[in-house]
Design an enzyme around this catalytic site. Structure first.
Site, short mmCIF file in Angstrom:
data_model
loop_
_atom_site.label_atom_id
_atom_site.label_comp_id
_atom_site.label_asym_id
_atom_site.label_seq_id
_atom_site.Cartn_x
_atom_site.Cartn_y
_atom_site.Cartn_z
N GLY A 15 0.82 -1.21 0.00
CA GLY A 15 0.00 0.00 0.00
C GLY A 15 0.85 1.25 0.00
O GLY A 15 2.08 1.20 0.10
N PHE A 68 1.97 9.32 3.74
CA PHE A 68 3.23 9.18 4.45
C PHE A 68 4.31 8.57 3.59
O PHE A 68 5.50 8.77 3.80
CB PHE A 68 3.03 8.30 5.68
CG PHE A 68 2.40 6.97 5.35
CD1 PHE A 68 3.16 5.91 4.89
CD2 PHE A 68 1.03 6.79 5.48
CE1 PHE A 68 2.56 4.70 4.57
CE2 PHE A 68 0.43 5.58 5.17
CZ PHE A 68 1.20 4.53 4.71
N GLY A 69 3.91 7.74 2.61
CA GLY A 69 4.86 6.98 1.82
C GLY A 69 4.41 5.53 1.71
O GLY A 69 3.27 5.18 2.05
N PRO A 70 5.28 4.63 1.23
CA PRO A 70 4.89 3.24 0.97
C PRO A 70 4.80 2.40 2.25
O PRO A 70 5.43 2.69 3.26
CB PRO A 70 6.01 2.72 0.06
CG PRO A 70 7.20 3.56 0.43
CD PRO A 70 6.66 4.92 0.79
N LYS A 89 6.11 0.79 7.66
CA LYS A 89 5.67 2.08 7.14
C LYS A 89 6.90 2.97 6.98
O LYS A 89 7.53 3.35 7.96
CB LYS A 89 4.66 2.70 8.11
CG LYS A 89 4.07 4.03 7.71
CD LYS A 89 3.03 4.43 8.77
CE LYS A 89 2.42 5.79 8.52
NZ LYS A 89 1.41 6.13 9.54
N ASP A 97 -8.54 11.46 12.07
CA ASP A 97 -8.56 10.92 10.70
C ASP A 97 -9.16 9.52 10.69
O ASP A 97 -8.64 8.60 10.06
CB ASP A 97 -7.16 10.90 10.11
CG ASP A 97 -7.16 10.79 8.58
OD1 ASP A 97 -8.21 11.08 7.97
OD2 ASP A 97 -6.13 10.41 8.00
#
Length: 567
Positions: free
Chosen positions: A364, A368-370, A385, A482
């Protein structure tokens, strides 16, 4: 070869293979005259006991095959050692290869990875007639079939049966890494697989052989920097350990920890002490004398069984406590020291677990990034993460998530296992959620059919419990800001876990709301007062939760056009 015989008369003997896999010989009274579970080979099944039958005088051990094609006795055995407190030992002939750690009333501390899975439950019978251990499939996983195998290479493997592929899938293996190798770092040292170097001094000790230590050879272990003086010593506390082996020791199960402390102080040869049982706040006493063998760090698991080590008073105040790691973290261009209640992973360890961040391991990507799937050398699946250099979520969000979620423990919050801060790399390591996120199911026509009404209701209840913990039951009052379907992760049993705390904010004391000039979150889930005026509170999360409930039950996104005649 005769396996078993009797001179006693057996009336109408019947041999039966039970569904458990146990082959039994019964008589007229239906009592077992003989059963195969009393004579394990290389495999342990649910209900099969390992350990000592003190009443009848025999031991049940696992023994490896000679090789995959030859079932005769191999070199390895997995046996119960009851010297002091029960623990399992993996032997190559008579040489110790691995030690499970002593039974502390809840688990064998060297097998904490097995405890984490919560797929099966250990059952220990410790009394005058027997000291044995067995397992059963537990809780919500009662339908999962597992078994344990001691293979010809001396690895103790745990498998589960996969009904879809019709194959046995390896879940865990022991020994997992070099810290599981018996006394890998030598005496009076501590092995920590998440650190570099792996072997570390215990406080107050130094290398016996500095020359060998310089080439990372720790086999000789450590020796005290200063000799103990019986009348003037201090004790330092270390948490999250597999306690030392029972070599030179005393056990008193009736003492309290305070009495244990006094007893160790009175005995000038006592070098360390700990509770023997962690249940109900702790009880019992173990005293160690002379050197400490086979100590490893398990700071990623909350083991409430600290070890107290004796030092010369001139060593100063206690400074070693591996439940906290001090690390410099960037915060808006400034460096700050923070106490993080989680382990720090080495970048090499993360790269190895994710096959160097291979594209095939990528599961995914967000602001934030991959996100990558990985597998540690211990066999534990993890989610990694990795903060992107171009991430919309910067160092502030990274630090925020580390500090907040490290202090949270709830079954409906995703668990943060650790972090990596090395060079420009900022990485978070989580428990892996095999069923991805809630949006993966509810917004897909085919996959949504897998969620019946009861499952959807159970997911909603789980999210509510996690949110209640954040707002009311935890030691911190946290507004997530969120909450949305993609931030609800699902485990093996479709239990929901709230994730992604990068935007979360802490409310202090009796504070119930706050303001921000920078909006964070996702449109469609934001409450009006937050989206318009920047006011957020626990009510903001409740609004988002209400939207999430409607989405979960209807299977429709909160934004978009829906009409029965439109595909």
């Amino acid at each position: 070869m005769v396996i078993w015989s009797t001179r006693s008369a057996v009336g109408n003997p019947v041999v039966q293979l039970l569904e458990s896999g146990n082959l039994v010989l019964k008589d007229d009274s239906a009592s077992y005259i003989w059963q195969s579970f009393d004579y394990p080979t290389d495999t342990r099944l649910p209900g099969m006991k390992l350990g000592l039958d003190l009443k009848n005088g025999f031991s049940r051990n696992l023994t490896s095959w000679k090789n995959a094609a030859d079932p005769s006795l191999g070199d390895y055995s997995y046996v119960m050692d009851i010297t002091g407190l029960p623990q399992f030992v993996l032997l190559n002939a008579s040489t110790k290869q691995f030690r499970s750690g002593v039974w502390n009333g809840v688990l064998y501390t060297g097998r904490v990875g097995f405890k984490l899975l919560d797929i099966f439950r250990n059952i220990n019978d410790i009394n005058a007639d027997e000291v044995t251990s067995s397992f059963e499939n537990g809780g919500n996983h009662s339908s999962v079939i597992t078994r344990e195998l001691l293979n010809e290479q001396g690895k103790l493997q745990r498998f589960r049966w996969d009904k879809q592929t019709m194959k046995w899938i390896e879940m865990l293996v022991l020994p997992r890494d070099k810290c599981d190798d018996y006394n890998h770092c030598g005496i009076n040292s501590i092995c920590n697989i998440a650190s570099t170097p792996t072997c570390q001094y215990l406080q107050g000790f130094t290398a016996i052989s500095p020359q060998q230590r310089s080439i990372n050879n720790w086999i000789d272990g450590c020796v005290r920097k200063k000799n103990l003086e019986c009348a003037s010593n201090i004790f330092v506390q270390i948490k999250g350990l597999k306690l030392p082996d029972m070599i030179h020791f005393l056990v008193n199960k009736s003492m309290s920890l305070k009495e244990c402390d006094s007893e160790c102080k009175r005995n000038c040869f006592c070098t360390a002490y700990a509770n023997s049982d962690i249940r109900e706040g702790g009880s019992g006493c173990i005293l160690w004398f002379d050197d400490l063998f086979d100590v490893r760090n398990f700071s990623f698991v909350p083991l409430n069984q600290p070890l107290f080590i004796r030092l010369a008073s001139s060593e100063g105040e206690p400074i070693f406590n591996n439940t906290k790691n001090k690390k410099n973290i960037l915060n808006d261009g400034e460096r700050q020291n923070e106490d993080l209640d989680l382990p720090l992973f080495d970048l090499i360890t993360i790269q190895s677990a994710t096959n160097n961040f291979s594209h095939t391991n990528k599961i995914g990507e967000g602001g934030f990034g991959p996100l990558y799937k990985g597998k540690t050398s211990e066999g534990q699946e993890i989610a990694v993460k990795r903060l992107s250099k171009d991430s919309g979520q910067g160092i502030t969000e990274f630090k925020n998530e580390v500090i907040l979620i490290a202090k949270l423990q709830h079954r409906n919050l995703v668990k943060l296992l650790g972090c990596c801060i090395q060079g420009e790399e900022k990485i978070l390591v989580y428990e892996y959620m095999p069923n991805a996120s809630l949006d993966y199911f509810i917004f897909d026509k085919k996959r949504s059919k897998l969620l019946d009404w009861d499952t959807r209701l159970s997911i909603v209840k789980g999210i509510a419990k996690g949110l209640l913990y954040l707002h009311q039951d935890s030691s911190l009052r946290i507004v997530h800001r969120d909450l949305k379907a993609s931030n609800i992760l699902l485990d093996w049993n479709m239990n929901p876990k709230i994730s992604d705390f990068g935007m979360a904010r802490l409310l202090g004391g009796e504070q119930t709301e706050a303001e921000t000039e920078r909006l964070a979150g996702t449109y469609g889930y934001m409450s009006p007062e937050y989206a318009i005026d920047g006011h957020f509170s626990v009510k903001s999360d409740v609004f988002s939760f209400g939207i999430l409930v409607l989405e979960t039950m209807s299977g429709k996104k909160n934004r978009g056009f829906y009409h029965d005649n439109h595909l």
